[in-house]
Design a protein around this motif. Sequence first.
Motif, mmCIF file in Angstrom:
data_model
loop_
_atom_site.group_PDB
_atom_site.id
_atom_site.type_symbol
_atom_site.label_atom_id
_atom_site.label_comp_id
_atom_site.label_asym_id
_atom_site.label_seq_id
_atom_site.Cartn_x
_atom_site.Cartn_y
_atom_site.Cartn_z
ATOM 1 N N SER A 205 -27.529 -41.327 48.349
ATOM 2 C CA SER A 205 -25.913 -40.722 48.341
ATOM 3 C C SER A 205 -26.071 -39.175 47.297
ATOM 4 O O SER A 205 -25.615 -38.457 48.054
ATOM 5 C CB SER A 205 -24.831 -41.822 48.347
ATOM 6 O OG SER A 205 -23.683 -40.959 48.315
ATOM 7 N N TYR A 208 -28.527 -36.963 49.577
ATOM 8 C CA TYR A 208 -27.769 -36.855 50.651
ATOM 9 C C TYR A 208 -26.660 -35.610 50.246
ATOM 10 O O TYR A 208 -26.649 -34.420 51.441
ATOM 11 C CB TYR A 208 -27.857 -37.802 51.460
ATOM 12 C CG TYR A 208 -26.484 -37.571 52.929
ATOM 13 C CD1 TYR A 208 -27.558 -37.268 53.556
ATOM 14 C CD2 TYR A 208 -25.412 -38.040 52.263
ATOM 15 C CE1 TYR A 208 -26.570 -36.920 54.847
ATOM 16 C CE2 TYR A 208 -24.675 -37.851 53.861
ATOM 17 C CZ TYR A 208 -24.958 -36.830 55.199
ATOM 18 O OH TYR A 208 -24.585 -36.537 55.902
ATOM 19 N N LEU A 209 -25.773 -36.090 49.386
ATOM 20 C CA LEU A 209 -24.496 -34.763 49.721
ATOM 21 C C LEU A 209 -25.781 -33.429 49.385
ATOM 22 O O LEU A 209 -24.452 -32.345 49.451
ATOM 23 C CB LEU A 209 -23.365 -35.198 48.563
ATOM 24 C CG LEU A 209 -23.222 -36.285 48.986
ATOM 25 C CD1 LEU A 209 -22.457 -37.286 48.916
ATOM 26 C CD2 LEU A 209 -22.343 -36.747 50.538
ATOM 27 N N ARG A 210 -26.285 -33.384 48.638
ATOM 28 C CA ARG A 210 -27.024 -32.081 47.845
ATOM 29 C C ARG A 210 -27.806 -31.492 49.058
ATOM 30 O O ARG A 210 -28.040 -30.256 48.902
ATOM 31 C CB ARG A 210 -27.542 -31.814 47.036
ATOM 32 C CG ARG A 210 -26.909 -32.839 45.848
ATOM 33 C CD ARG A 210 -27.653 -32.600 44.673
ATOM 34 N NE ARG A 210 -29.077 -33.172 44.263
ATOM 35 C CZ ARG A 210 -29.433 -34.979 44.168
ATOM 36 N NH1 ARG A 210 -28.499 -34.980 43.291
ATOM 37 N NH2 ARG A 210 -30.532 -35.022 44.038
ATOM 38 N N ASP A 222 -30.855 -34.223 57.820
ATOM 39 C CA ASP A 222 -31.381 -33.112 56.953
ATOM 40 C C ASP A 222 -32.849 -32.831 56.174
ATOM 41 O O ASP A 222 -33.626 -32.186 57.214
ATOM 42 C CB ASP A 222 -31.121 -34.734 55.089
ATOM 43 C CG ASP A 222 -32.130 -35.358 55.065
ATOM 44 O OD1 ASP A 222 -33.816 -35.118 55.548
ATOM 45 O OD2 ASP A 222 -32.286 -36.199 54.371
ATOM 46 N N GLU A 280 -14.917 -38.079 55.157
ATOM 47 C CA GLU A 280 -16.389 -37.122 55.536
ATOM 48 C C GLU A 280 -16.871 -36.410 54.470
ATOM 49 O O GLU A 280 -15.898 -36.222 53.528
ATOM 50 C CB GLU A 280 -16.580 -36.191 56.547
ATOM 51 C CG GLU A 280 -18.054 -35.657 56.876
ATOM 52 C CD GLU A 280 -19.163 -36.644 55.837
ATOM 53 O OE1 GLU A 280 -19.732 -35.635 55.707
ATOM 54 O OE2 GLU A 280 -19.225 -37.464 57.224
ATOM 55 N N HIS A 282 -20.304 -35.284 52.848
ATOM 56 C CA HIS A 282 -20.885 -34.302 53.019
ATOM 57 C C HIS A 282 -19.952 -32.850 53.607
ATOM 58 O O HIS A 282 -19.611 -32.562 54.652
ATOM 59 C CB HIS A 282 -21.969 -34.453 54.358
ATOM 60 C CG HIS A 282 -23.674 -33.891 53.602
ATOM 61 N ND1 HIS A 282 -23.339 -31.892 53.897
ATOM 62 C CD2 HIS A 282 -24.484 -33.924 53.407
ATOM 63 C CE1 HIS A 282 -24.402 -31.858 53.727
ATOM 64 N NE2 HIS A 282 -25.246 -33.104 53.112
ATOM 65 N N GLU A 284 -21.503 -29.790 54.428
ATOM 66 C CA GLU A 284 -22.191 -28.745 55.962
ATOM 67 C C GLU A 284 -21.576 -29.512 56.280
ATOM 68 O O GLU A 284 -21.566 -29.120 57.536
ATOM 69 C CB GLU A 284 -23.780 -29.515 55.820
ATOM 70 C CG GLU A 284 -24.381 -28.225 54.291
ATOM 71 C CD GLU A 284 -25.436 -27.977 54.962
ATOM 72 O OE1 GLU A 284 -26.363 -28.249 55.733
ATOM 73 O OE2 GLU A 284 -26.173 -26.980 54.212
ATOM 74 N N LYS A 316 -15.857 -38.256 48.838
ATOM 75 C CA LYS A 316 -16.776 -39.484 49.145
ATOM 76 C C LYS A 316 -15.273 -40.692 49.689
ATOM 77 O O LYS A 316 -14.358 -41.400 48.592
ATOM 78 C CB LYS A 316 -17.560 -39.799 47.791
ATOM 79 C CG LYS A 316 -19.296 -39.046 47.435
ATOM 80 C CD LYS A 316 -19.045 -38.973 46.463
ATOM 81 C CE LYS A 316 -19.744 -40.526 46.501
ATOM 82 N NZ LYS A 316 -20.914 -41.066 45.277
#
Length: 438
Positions: A205, A208-210, A222, A280, A282, A284, A316
């Motif tokens: 996780s 992914y968030l980075r 991604d 949500e 993320h 981006e 999150k």
Amino acid sequence: MPDDAIEARIPASCPVTISEILRRAWHHDLAGLKALLSVPGRASVQEPTTGETPLHAAIRSCGARTQKNNNEAPAEKSASVDIEAAKAVVHELFLSGAIWNDVDSNNETPGCVAARLAQDDLYNECVSAGMRAELLFGLLDGYEALDSDAEEEDEDNGEDKANNREDAATNEDTEHQDDAPEDIILESDPDRAFLPPQTEGTVTSAAYLRANLTYTDGKLVDDQNNGVMMAWETSIMRSSVDALLPGLPAGKRILNIGFGMGIIDGMFRETQPSRHHIVEAHPEVLKHVETSPDCTFGKDWEASASEGAYKIYAGKWQEVVPGLLEQGELYDAIYFDTFGEDYSQLRMFFTEYVPALLDEGGIFGFFNGLGADRKVCYDVYTKVVEMHLADAGLDIEWNELDVDMKGLEKEGKGEWSGVKRRYWTLDKYRLPVITLMG
């Protein structure tokens, strides 16, 4: 088709210490095999080149069940095959620590072999063992999602693994095996049967968030080309909305965890809900919502209803959802579809939050891609989810859907072009419909 002959799976080059165990499993020699399984790790040895384990051997040697005609039940390939003897060997191997999801050189687990050969009883033994293992991982609070990427990594490094396993020997049990070699191989890590499958190389996780994300050609990927969401999932989303909102009535209260490409939220919006909340995480994706002309879930959408009725919560879900509880929010439909999180997070969501957020008569669902890169893993997760939902006071029904596999058949081809990993391989989808008990 794979070559299932004993000469192909246990070649002459196989070290005699491994061959002895594999051949006794292959021939369903329970008494002889038991004498070799007293030392931890022997139940999960692998042939260095084919990756054959005792479980693979015991199942593969049964051959395929065949069906004479449409009116007759499948019959065993050979009258000489004693399936009960095979079941006894498989059962003994599991008791001795055999690993249910080890893969061979064909990228098949023992359960995959059983499924391909239509050996239903042996397949069910593998599913039951997988379920027990996964429940144990959860109890140990060390749960990680099943992921065959790790198994493929193991396959790539199969020779190293086999070599590592040959680092010890013993003279035990010789009184039970007069003709057996004295130095039966030992497992270098005998406790690995009791650990969750390692998920090296999978996306966490935090990673992914980075990551940078790209919306392109009906895909959200991604910066490592992992498929976050893809357009082929649209039909599943359509069926999910129909199940969560039977008859598609207007005025319902909806919570969706994970916006992604906005596919399911677009369908929810068409029903004219009275409340529509989206979580949500993320940055981006959130930027896409605010700046892309293709997305219509920005500030204008939020302003189209009374304050707070339509809202995208940035963050999150673990941080946002407790606040929704504190506000006393209740929902008629809840959907969960995140990326980069393992099953433990989904379990935490439906155990700790869904019973409090779901109003009477409401329905909860999630994107059921758990273990969907192979049938045996999908079936194991089905049983694990059922048990955990029951513990949380939730009922579940599965709606089985056909998945159009056109364009989804091959890694890197069709829908998977430009996507790192084919995360779906099955022609059936089990859509969960979850309600409060009673």
